[in-house]
Design a protein around this motif. Sequence first.
Motif, PDB file in Angstrom:
ATOM      1  N   VAL A 124       0.143 -23.297 -33.957  1.00 53.58           N
ATOM      2  CA  VAL A 124       0.464 -24.584 -33.960  1.00 53.58           C
ATOM      3  C   VAL A 124       0.653 -25.660 -33.006  1.00 53.58           C
ATOM      4  N   GLY A 125       1.699 -24.984 -32.022  1.00 57.30           N
ATOM      5  CA  GLY A 125       2.077 -25.749 -30.845  1.00 57.30           C
ATOM      6  C   GLY A 125       0.842 -26.082 -30.041  1.00 57.30           C
ATOM      7  N   THR A 126      -0.249 -25.135 -29.727  1.00 53.09           N
ATOM      8  CA  THR A 126      -1.141 -25.266 -29.000  1.00 53.09           C
ATOM      9  C   THR A 126      -2.021 -26.567 -29.598  1.00 53.09           C
ATOM     10  N   VAL A 127      -2.289 -26.411 -30.869  1.00 55.93           N
ATOM     11  CA  VAL A 127      -3.082 -27.257 -31.436  1.00 55.93           C
ATOM     12  C   VAL A 127      -2.487 -28.875 -31.163  1.00 55.93           C
ATOM     13  N   LEU A 128      -1.216 -29.001 -31.732  1.00 55.21           N
ATOM     14  CA  LEU A 128      -0.498 -30.093 -31.435  1.00 55.21           C
ATOM     15  C   LEU A 128      -0.511 -30.667 -30.128  1.00 55.21           C
ATOM     16  N   VAL A 129      -0.283 -30.045 -29.049  1.00 57.71           N
ATOM     17  CA  VAL A 129      -0.422 -30.182 -27.534  1.00 57.71           C
ATOM     18  C   VAL A 129      -1.749 -30.736 -27.129  1.00 57.71           C
ATOM     19  N   SER A 130      -2.823 -30.058 -27.823  1.00 59.98           N
ATOM     20  CA  SER A 130      -4.119 -30.202 -27.419  1.00 59.98           C
ATOM     21  C   SER A 130      -4.256 -31.745 -27.939  1.00 59.98           C
ATOM     22  N   LEU A 131      -3.983 -31.916 -29.016  1.00 62.54           N
ATOM     23  CA  LEU A 131      -4.303 -33.421 -29.807  1.00 62.54           C
ATOM     24  C   LEU A 131      -3.565 -34.358 -29.028  1.00 62.54           C
ATOM     25  N   LEU A 132      -2.238 -34.087 -28.732  1.00 67.56           N
ATOM     26  CA  LEU A 132      -1.888 -35.130 -28.043  1.00 67.56           C
ATOM     27  C   LEU A 132      -2.420 -35.596 -26.421  1.00 67.56           C
ATOM     28  N   LEU A 133      -2.796 -34.162 -26.160  1.00 66.81           N
ATOM     29  CA  LEU A 133      -3.677 -34.577 -24.727  1.00 66.81           C
ATOM     30  C   LEU A 133      -4.897 -35.207 -25.061  1.00 66.81           C
ATOM     31  N   VAL A 159      -5.594 -37.410 -27.162  1.00 63.04           N
ATOM     32  CA  VAL A 159      -5.004 -38.725 -27.345  1.00 63.04           C
ATOM     33  C   VAL A 159      -4.862 -39.487 -25.659  1.00 63.04           C
ATOM     34  N   ALA A 160      -4.055 -38.940 -25.080  1.00 66.90           N
ATOM     35  CA  ALA A 160      -3.708 -39.441 -23.751  1.00 66.90           C
ATOM     36  C   ALA A 160      -4.776 -39.850 -22.713  1.00 66.90           C
ATOM     37  N   VAL A 161      -5.891 -38.702 -22.806  1.00 64.18           N
ATOM     38  CA  VAL A 161      -6.978 -38.906 -22.110  1.00 64.18           C
ATOM     39  C   VAL A 161      -7.783 -40.017 -22.666  1.00 64.18           C
ATOM     40  N   THR A 162      -8.083 -40.173 -23.927  1.00 73.92           N
ATOM     41  CA  THR A 162      -8.686 -41.182 -24.401  1.00 73.92           C
ATOM     42  C   THR A 162      -8.197 -42.623 -24.084  1.00 73.92           C
ATOM     43  N   SER A 163      -6.808 -42.700 -24.182  1.00 75.59           N
ATOM     44  CA  SER A 163      -6.468 -44.052 -23.988  1.00 75.59           C
ATOM     45  C   SER A 163      -6.443 -44.259 -22.428  1.00 75.59           C
ATOM     46  N   ALA A 164      -6.339 -43.419 -21.554  1.00 71.46           N
ATOM     47  CA  ALA A 164      -6.507 -43.634 -20.109  1.00 71.46           C
ATOM     48  C   ALA A 164      -7.981 -44.044 -19.804  1.00 71.46           C
ATOM     49  N   SER A 165      -9.126 -43.434 -20.558  1.00 69.97           N
ATOM     50  CA  SER A 165     -10.371 -43.751 -19.890  1.00 69.97           C
ATOM     51  C   SER A 165     -10.731 -45.121 -20.652  1.00 69.97           C
ATOM     52  N   VAL A 166     -10.153 -45.378 -21.982  1.00 71.11           N
ATOM     53  CA  VAL A 166     -10.237 -46.981 -22.516  1.00 71.11           C
ATOM     54  C   VAL A 166      -9.585 -48.106 -21.435  1.00 71.11           C
ATOM     55  N   ALA A 167      -8.333 -47.622 -20.922  1.00 70.07           N
ATOM     56  CA  ALA A 167      -7.557 -48.278 -20.016  1.00 70.07           C
ATOM     57  C   ALA A 167      -8.479 -48.690 -18.619  1.00 70.07           C
ATOM     58  N   VAL A 168      -8.995 -47.784 -18.200  1.00 64.60           N
ATOM     59  CA  VAL A 168      -9.941 -47.774 -17.036  1.00 64.60           C
ATOM     60  C   VAL A 168     -11.180 -48.661 -17.349  1.00 64.60           C
ATOM     61  N   CYS A 169     -11.819 -48.191 -18.487  1.00 63.00           N
ATOM     62  CA  CYS A 169     -12.835 -49.148 -18.748  1.00 63.00           C
ATOM     63  C   CYS A 169     -12.606 -50.481 -18.807  1.00 63.00           C
ATOM     64  N   ALA A 170     -11.239 -51.032 -19.484  1.00 62.14           N
ATOM     65  CA  ALA A 170     -10.736 -52.238 -19.495  1.00 62.14           C
ATOM     66  C   ALA A 170     -10.676 -53.103 -18.041  1.00 62.14           C
ATOM     67  N   VAL A 171     -10.221 -52.120 -17.302  1.00 58.58           N
ATOM     68  CA  VAL A 171      -9.952 -52.732 -15.897  1.00 58.58           C
ATOM     69  C   VAL A 171     -11.203 -53.077 -15.169  1.00 58.58           C
ATOM     70  N   VAL A 172     -12.323 -52.228 -15.388  1.00 58.74           N
ATOM     71  CA  VAL A 172     -13.621 -52.292 -14.717  1.00 58.74           C
ATOM     72  C   VAL A 172     -14.300 -53.523 -15.344  1.00 58.74           C
ATOM     73  N   LEU A 173     -14.168 -53.788 -16.875  1.00 53.82           N
ATOM     74  CA  LEU A 173     -14.661 -54.738 -17.353  1.00 53.82           C
ATOM     75  C   LEU A 173     -14.117 -56.287 -16.959  1.00 53.82           C
ATOM     76  N   ARG A 174     -13.056 -56.278 -16.614  1.00 50.16           N
ATOM     77  CA  ARG A 174     -12.032 -57.266 -16.325  1.00 50.16           C
ATOM     78  C   ARG A 174     -12.335 -57.554 -14.786  1.00 50.16           C
ATOM     79  N   SER A 175     -12.626 -56.710 -14.015  1.00 51.26           N
ATOM     80  CA  SER A 175     -13.045 -56.934 -12.642  1.00 51.26           C
ATOM     81  C   SER A 175     -14.503 -57.457 -12.789  1.00 51.26           C
TER      82      SER A 175
END
Length: 104
Positions: A68-77, A79-95
């Motif tokens: 259960v801990g492994t599943v929860l940590v992988s879900l959290l990871l 979400v973190a990777v997805t949010s980071a990629s969305v942030a990078v896309c936003a910076v590129v589009l803004r540029s």
Amino acid sequence: MFQPKIPTMPQPSGLVTPPAVVQPTIITPGTPAPAPAAAPEPSRPVVQLTPGTAVALVGAGTAVVLVVGTVLVSLLLTVAVTSASVAVCAVVLRSLIASDAKRR
């Protein structure tokens, strides 16, 4: 077309008889039934925990917690990777939008 059609009540046909009168009945109390004798409860076997079963239960509990801990940590990871990629896309589009606005 848009007016509601109200159903009409059909008229009774033929001779209508009044409802029959129901006569009340008298209820006489009978003798109460004797209570059944209480049956002895069957004795259930008591679960005995041996050292081997205790170790097996602890091992199974530990495995469940780890899975259960492994599943929860992988879900959290995820979400973190997805949010980071969305942030990078936003910076590129803004540029790109800012550089396009400077050219005009």
